[in-house]
Design a protein around this motif. Sequence first.
Motif: not given
Length: 387
Positions: A86, A132-133
């Motif tokens: 992220g 990260a998403r």
Amino acid sequence: MRQLPVAAAGLAVLAALGAAACSAPAPPRADVPPVTPTGPVTLPAPTGPHPVGTTALYLTDTSRPDPWDPDADARELKVTLWYPAGRRDGPRAPYMTPKESELLLKGGGIASAPYDTLSTTRTNAVGDAGPARGRFPLVVLSPGFTKPVSTLTSLAEDLAARGYVVAGVDHTHESHATTFPGGRVAECLACDSDTDPGFGAGVVQGRAADVSFVLDRLPSEWDGSGVIDRSRIAMAGQSMGGAAAVAAMVKDPRVRAGIDMDGTTYARIPKGGLSRPFMFLGSPQHVPGGADTSWDRDWRLLTGWKRWLVLSGAEHQSFTDLPLLAGALGVRPAPGVLAAARSSELTRAYVAAFLDLHLKSRRQPLLEKPSPRHPEVGFCPTACGRP
């Protein structure tokens, strides 16, 4: 276990690092002129859009004893994860510890550079960064015999930047050094057995069990595991790790696709064949009818999508980080051997193309026919030469 020879004397140090058996340090080669080691190496930057994070897990399988340590009634494993992160900022993770570097160089008989040299290698992944998403396919990596999975870091970082979670498995006691919490180091107990009958087949079956256990435990052991799409799993490995990819696919249907990078295969594919996608990616030792005939045997049993690619000028370690580290180790590149940067570029490109095709359903012209942009890559068994 037979070790494929390197292409030229100038890569003697890399050959020693990749040797199958543990041995006493070898005397310097008289025919290899000494080279002054360069400074620390920075691994090539990943080519994908994502920042890369990394973390390590330590897992214990109490259902089986360690195959190499008769005093251990459970199998301990270290798993290094690389993943889309992220954030980009933060300290970069170490490549390996000074002790791991020392044991790896001593185990290979390397005395051309300080023993802690490999611990100074600079990586691109941020240690313990949050993922990260999103939802990302999972790729399991398995290294060659005697080598830690850190020697596949450049490939792992690149795959993570391209949108994969990568789980690199250190198969305990099959490499010169695996460090566990508290600084405890597990050394290579398997090295003394590598000439035993059936050694290779036994190793890959044990590695297949390691992989299945890791797949079982990842969801509960990693806080970021929610980003893994467990319906899209592949495995790749170099040398013994590539052979283990075959064994894991035969054993575990969760592994949807596999890559063997220059590894003699030992696991027997059932007579009915293996219908899931598979790719051989190797050196000229693996051309049809070449020094290693295991790919000829298994090619006929691969009944699904398949490719057999050979890189002209490659040697056994070309699919690892070791050529990139040659300068730091004081190794003079040999004439005719594929340059380290180019072998890394080709390995990354073709591995990623295979995974993008089979885990992301993205068409890959790179895998359809020989490319003038990649003249080193021959399509076997019918077109192993240059396009």
